[in-house]
Design an enzyme around this catalytic site. Sequence first.
Site, short mmCIF file in Angstrom:
data_model
loop_
_atom_site.label_atom_id
_atom_site.label_comp_id
_atom_site.label_asym_id
_atom_site.label_seq_id
_atom_site.Cartn_x
_atom_site.Cartn_y
_atom_site.Cartn_z
CG MET A 1 -43.31 16.82 -33.03
SD MET A 1 -42.64 18.44 -32.66
CE MET A 1 -41.44 18.04 -31.39
CB VAL A 2 -41.09 12.10 -31.03
CG1 VAL A 2 -40.13 10.95 -31.35
CG2 VAL A 2 -40.30 13.36 -30.70
CG HIS B 1 -40.53 22.50 -26.45
ND1 HIS B 1 -41.19 21.32 -26.70
CD2 HIS B 1 -39.91 22.34 -25.26
CE1 HIS B 1 -40.96 20.47 -25.72
NE2 HIS B 1 -40.19 21.06 -24.83
CE LYS C 1 -38.10 11.50 -21.93
NZ LYS C 1 -38.56 10.45 -22.87
CB SER D 1 -51.25 10.53 -30.73
OG SER D 1 -51.07 10.62 -29.33
CG LEU E 1 -36.73 16.86 -31.23
CD1 LEU E 1 -37.50 15.62 -30.80
CD2 LEU E 1 -35.83 16.54 -32.42
CE1 TYR F 1 -39.74 14.89 -20.55
CE2 TYR F 1 -37.55 15.80 -20.97
CZ TYR F 1 -38.65 15.09 -21.39
OH TYR F 1 -38.69 14.57 -22.67
CB SER G 1 -34.93 15.30 -23.72
OG SER G 1 -34.92 16.70 -23.89
CB SER G 2 -30.31 17.85 -25.75
OG SER G 2 -31.28 18.84 -26.01
CB CYS G 3 -33.56 19.50 -21.49
SG CYS G 3 -34.77 18.23 -21.08
#
Length: 316
Positions: A14-15, A178, A139, A12, A165, A135, A106-108
């Site tokens: 966004m991705v 974001h 990950k 549910s 994204l 976070y 995630s690139s972060c």
Amino acid sequence: MRGKRVWVAGHSGMVGSALMRRLKRERCDIQTVTREDLDLTRQSDTEAWMRKARPEAIFIAAARVGGIGANARYPAEFLAENALILLNIIKTASELGVEKLLCLGSSCIYPKHAEQPITEDALLTGSLEPTNEAYAIAKIAGIKLASAYAEQHGCRFISVMPTNLYGQNDNFDLDHSHVIPALIRKMHDARVSHRDSVVVWGTGTPKREFLHVDDLADACVFLMKGYESPKLINIGSGEEISIGELAFLIADVIDFRGRIVFDAFKPDGAPRKLLDSSRLHRLGWSHKIALRAGIEELYHRWRTSGRNSLVKQHHP
């Protein structure tokens, strides 16, 4: 993937919702479960559901996510919940012999001062950005666990590293959003309220790369079907824009004609973040949705669909 039972964990968000849209073209049996029916942070519950559902392929898109503010206020929840989700799913997938699993990073989570553009080998070579350290640690643990199961037990588990994204089903809650949805909402509200200025966090000088979530979903399906290496792989557009330039672009899309004020007392985050996606591009995939076109589509969808329908948190 045709005919396979494919579980989208976090369907549910966004991705996850983008993956759902993309997988409809694959003629597979898509499996989902709601937060109300399954708490992915509980290992016994997760294992029981997976044993019953028996997915043959898994996309892990479930996560607790948010912007700089949310990450700074809730580090314990961001670390604990994300780590538990990833560890529970990956461990059980190995035990059940799931055919293929894709773990979304995630690139972060790359080092704050990583050399640009950032290659996959940069992971764990430097200190993290403090504003999203919790976070990132969660990950990284998930990505490393997926790799460990692949290397030690031969599991077909892969991990991907998306860039920043945006897109359909984005989060417009200013406490958790974001940068793109936050700027869209701020400037839209200012325009309709006839305010003459909008405040943007930071100096506006950091540069960011953005990818439409539908492009990400397409890349994930592409990799699930043909990529077998446990080595992390970046997914990005290869294009970057400063936050200041982004703010003026969004103002133009929305037709906000007031002043844009940059609050230098608020954190900037990493000074630059551009992924090296050459490994993916050599495999034959590249993005299709241009940034301005994607922002225009997102703003139109949000404005015409009812603002509250897109204000949500992306918990699993």
